[in-house]
Design a protein around this motif. Structure first.
Motif, PDB file in Angstrom:
ATOM      1  N   PHE A  28       1.478 -27.349  19.945  1.00 27.82           N
ATOM      2  CA  PHE A  28       0.418 -27.773  19.969  1.00 27.82           C
ATOM      3  C   PHE A  28       0.188 -28.832  18.944  1.00 27.82           C
ATOM      4  N   THR A  29      -0.990 -29.453  18.979  1.00 29.42           N
ATOM      5  CA  THR A  29      -1.141 -30.393  17.991  1.00 29.42           C
ATOM      6  C   THR A  29      -2.307 -30.116  17.097  1.00 29.42           C
ATOM      7  N   THR A  30      -2.297 -30.552  15.784  1.00 26.85           N
ATOM      8  CA  THR A  30      -3.258 -30.272  14.780  1.00 26.85           C
ATOM      9  C   THR A  30      -3.614 -31.589  14.175  1.00 26.85           C
ATOM     10  N   PHE A  31      -4.841 -31.759  13.623  1.00 24.97           N
ATOM     11  CA  PHE A  31      -5.113 -33.018  12.880  1.00 24.97           C
ATOM     12  C   PHE A  31      -5.607 -32.553  11.338  1.00 24.97           C
ATOM     13  N   GLU A  32      -4.960 -33.464  10.548  1.00 21.80           N
ATOM     14  CA  GLU A  32      -5.669 -33.063   9.047  1.00 21.80           C
ATOM     15  C   GLU A  32      -6.416 -34.304   8.561  1.00 21.80           C
ATOM     16  N   ARG A  33      -7.694 -34.150   8.207  1.00 20.13           N
ATOM     17  CA  ARG A  33      -8.274 -35.198   7.672  1.00 20.13           C
ATOM     18  C   ARG A  33      -8.559 -34.765   5.725  1.00 20.13           C
ATOM     19  N   VAL A  34      -8.839 -35.819   5.202  1.00 22.99           N
ATOM     20  CA  VAL A  34      -9.295 -35.589   4.079  1.00 22.99           C
ATOM     21  C   VAL A  34     -10.626 -35.393   3.785  1.00 22.99           C
ATOM     22  N   GLN A  35     -11.183 -34.104   3.117  1.00 23.04           N
ATOM     23  CA  GLN A  35     -12.565 -33.772   2.869  1.00 23.04           C
ATOM     24  C   GLN A  35     -12.680 -34.001   1.293  1.00 23.04           C
ATOM     25  N   LEU A  36     -13.618 -34.828   0.933  1.00 28.37           N
ATOM     26  CA  LEU A  36     -13.794 -35.113  -0.614  1.00 28.37           C
ATOM     27  C   LEU A  36     -14.582 -33.990  -1.319  1.00 28.37           C
ATOM     28  N   ARG A  37     -15.526 -33.347  -0.501  1.00 27.85           N
ATOM     29  CA  ARG A  37     -16.434 -32.502  -0.998  1.00 27.85           C
ATOM     30  C   ARG A  37     -17.053 -31.579   0.112  1.00 27.85           C
ATOM     31  N   ASP A  38     -17.477 -30.347  -0.160  1.00 27.11           N
ATOM     32  CA  ASP A  38     -18.411 -29.384   0.644  1.00 27.11           C
ATOM     33  C   ASP A  38     -19.639 -30.104   0.759  1.00 27.11           C
ATOM     34  N   VAL A  39     -20.241 -30.386   1.798  1.00 28.90           N
ATOM     35  CA  VAL A  39     -21.541 -30.990   1.942  1.00 28.90           C
ATOM     36  C   VAL A  39     -22.514 -29.967   2.518  1.00 28.90           C
ATOM     37  N   THR A  40     -23.658 -29.889   2.107  1.00 25.81           N
ATOM     38  CA  THR A  40     -24.664 -28.765   2.610  1.00 25.81           C
ATOM     39  C   THR A  40     -25.706 -29.978   3.285  1.00 25.81           C
ATOM     40  N   ILE A  41     -25.974 -29.376   4.783  1.00 31.89           N
ATOM     41  CA  ILE A  41     -26.910 -30.113   5.498  1.00 31.89           C
ATOM     42  C   ILE A  41     -28.412 -29.627   5.278  1.00 31.89           C
ATOM     43  N   VAL A  42     -29.513 -30.392   4.920  1.00 31.40           N
ATOM     44  CA  VAL A  42     -30.839 -29.546   4.822  1.00 31.40           C
ATOM     45  C   VAL A  42     -31.530 -30.055   6.123  1.00 31.40           C
ATOM     46  N   LYS A  43     -31.709 -29.105   6.853  1.00 29.21           N
ATOM     47  CA  LYS A  43     -32.264 -29.109   8.099  1.00 29.21           C
ATOM     48  C   LYS A  43     -33.984 -29.117   7.951  1.00 29.21           C
ATOM     49  N   SER A  44     -34.640 -29.419   9.124  1.00 20.42           N
ATOM     50  CA  SER A  44     -36.023 -29.271   9.125  1.00 20.42           C
ATOM     51  C   SER A  44     -36.485 -27.674   8.869  1.00 20.42           C
ATOM     52  N   ASP A  59     -36.226 -26.648   6.011  1.00 24.90           N
ATOM     53  CA  ASP A  59     -35.559 -26.261   4.500  1.00 24.90           C
ATOM     54  C   ASP A  59     -34.419 -25.376   5.014  1.00 24.90           C
ATOM     55  N   ARG A  60     -34.008 -25.148   6.300  1.00 18.89           N
ATOM     56  CA  ARG A  60     -32.717 -24.561   6.389  1.00 18.89           C
ATOM     57  C   ARG A  60     -31.456 -25.403   6.105  1.00 18.89           C
ATOM     58  N   ARG A  61     -30.430 -24.713   5.794  1.00 14.77           N
ATOM     59  CA  ARG A  61     -29.272 -25.211   5.294  1.00 14.77           C
ATOM     60  C   ARG A  61     -27.932 -24.621   5.967  1.00 14.77           C
ATOM     61  N   GLU A  62     -26.903 -25.669   6.282  1.00 16.64           N
ATOM     62  CA  GLU A  62     -25.821 -25.265   7.031  1.00 16.64           C
ATOM     63  C   GLU A  62     -24.719 -26.276   6.495  1.00 16.64           C
ATOM     64  N   PRO A  63     -23.561 -25.715   6.477  1.00 11.64           N
ATOM     65  CA  PRO A  63     -22.450 -26.918   6.104  1.00 11.64           C
ATOM     66  C   PRO A  63     -22.261 -27.946   7.258  1.00 11.64           C
ATOM     67  N   PHE A  64     -21.907 -28.995   6.615  1.00 12.85           N
ATOM     68  CA  PHE A  64     -21.524 -30.446   7.099  1.00 12.85           C
ATOM     69  C   PHE A  64     -20.370 -30.129   8.238  1.00 12.85           C
ATOM     70  N   GLU A  65     -20.645 -30.335   9.585  1.00  7.99           N
ATOM     71  CA  GLU A  65     -19.595 -30.267  10.565  1.00  7.99           C
ATOM     72  C   GLU A  65     -19.243 -31.777  11.256  1.00  7.99           C
ATOM     73  N   ARG A  66     -18.205 -32.302  10.909  1.00  9.42           N
ATOM     74  CA  ARG A  66     -17.877 -33.477  11.586  1.00  9.42           C
ATOM     75  C   ARG A  66     -17.882 -33.399  12.888  1.00  9.42           C
ATOM     76  N   ALA A  67     -17.451 -32.429  13.591  1.00 13.49           N
ATOM     77  CA  ALA A  67     -17.472 -32.210  14.935  1.00 13.49           C
ATOM     78  C   ALA A  67     -18.954 -32.345  15.719  1.00 13.49           C
ATOM     79  N   LYS A  68     -19.901 -32.021  15.130  1.00 18.43           N
ATOM     80  CA  LYS A  68     -21.279 -32.175  15.610  1.00 18.43           C
ATOM     81  C   LYS A  68     -21.834 -33.457  15.775  1.00 18.43           C
ATOM     82  N   ILE A  69     -21.137 -34.640  14.776  1.00 18.80           N
ATOM     83  CA  ILE A  69     -21.437 -35.872  15.028  1.00 18.80           C
ATOM     84  C   ILE A  69     -20.464 -36.598  16.123  1.00 18.80           C
ATOM     85  N   GLU A  70     -19.275 -36.079  15.973  1.00 25.45           N
ATOM     86  CA  GLU A  70     -18.319 -36.504  16.987  1.00 25.45           C
ATOM     87  C   GLU A  70     -18.999 -36.331  18.607  1.00 25.45           C
TER      88      GLU A  70
END
Length: 153
Positions: free
Chosen positions: A38-54, A56-67
């Motif tokens: 199987f294949t894996t991909f490794e990406r650099v993550q500079l820091r943990d980022v929290t997304i502030v949603k409408s 005032d809910r908070r959740e961790p940033f996920e690159r996959a959602k933008i993709e």
């Protein structure tokens, strides 16, 4: 790395190479238990980022959602996957290097819209229709006319 086939905890790296845009490392692995590859991909993550949603809910940033959102907007537009990956990587870099460890989801939406505006006008309108919650055909017409007028300038 856990095997996606048998869930065994160990695997051997058989091959490593950078991706075409040099934003990740692609690794071919083989499970030590079942032998599956199987294949894996490794990406650099500079820091943990929290997304502030409408609300005032908070959740961790996920690159996959933008993709996923960008891929849906660009579907059937003939845009190279490499250009989409570059757009998403650029947004991720902006998010991770922004001031503190929190960023508003609205700001990320604006970053995506800015990137899509430069990439493809149809993908830009598709994303905007969901992001800005168009409810009538008139909303599309008005937005599309502003995109068309901006393209003439």
């Amino acid at each position: 790395m856990r095997c996606p086939f048998c869930a065994h905890d160990d695997s051997q790296v058989k091959d490593s190479r950078p991706t075409e845009d040099n934003t990740a490392i692609r690794r071919r692995r083989q499970c030590e238990s079942c032998g599956a590859r199987f294949t894996t991909f490794e990406r650099v993550q500079l820091r943990d980022v929290t997304i502030v949603k409408s609300g005032d809910r908070r959740e961790p940033f996920e690159r996959a959602k933008i993709e996923q959102s960008v891929a849906l907007a660009c579907r059937k537009r003939g845009i190279d996957q490499e250009r989409i990956d570059q757009l998403v990587s650029g947004i991720q870099r902006q998010v991770e290097t922004a001031g503190d460890g929190e960023i508003a989801s609205a700001r990320i939406g604006e970053m995506v819209m800015d990137g899509l505006r430069q990439l493809d006008s149809v993908a830009y309108i598709r994303f905007a229709s969901v992001y800005r919650d168009f409810s009538e055909a008139r909303d599309f017409e008005e937005f599309a006319s502003t995109v068309r007028d901006a393209g003439k300038g």
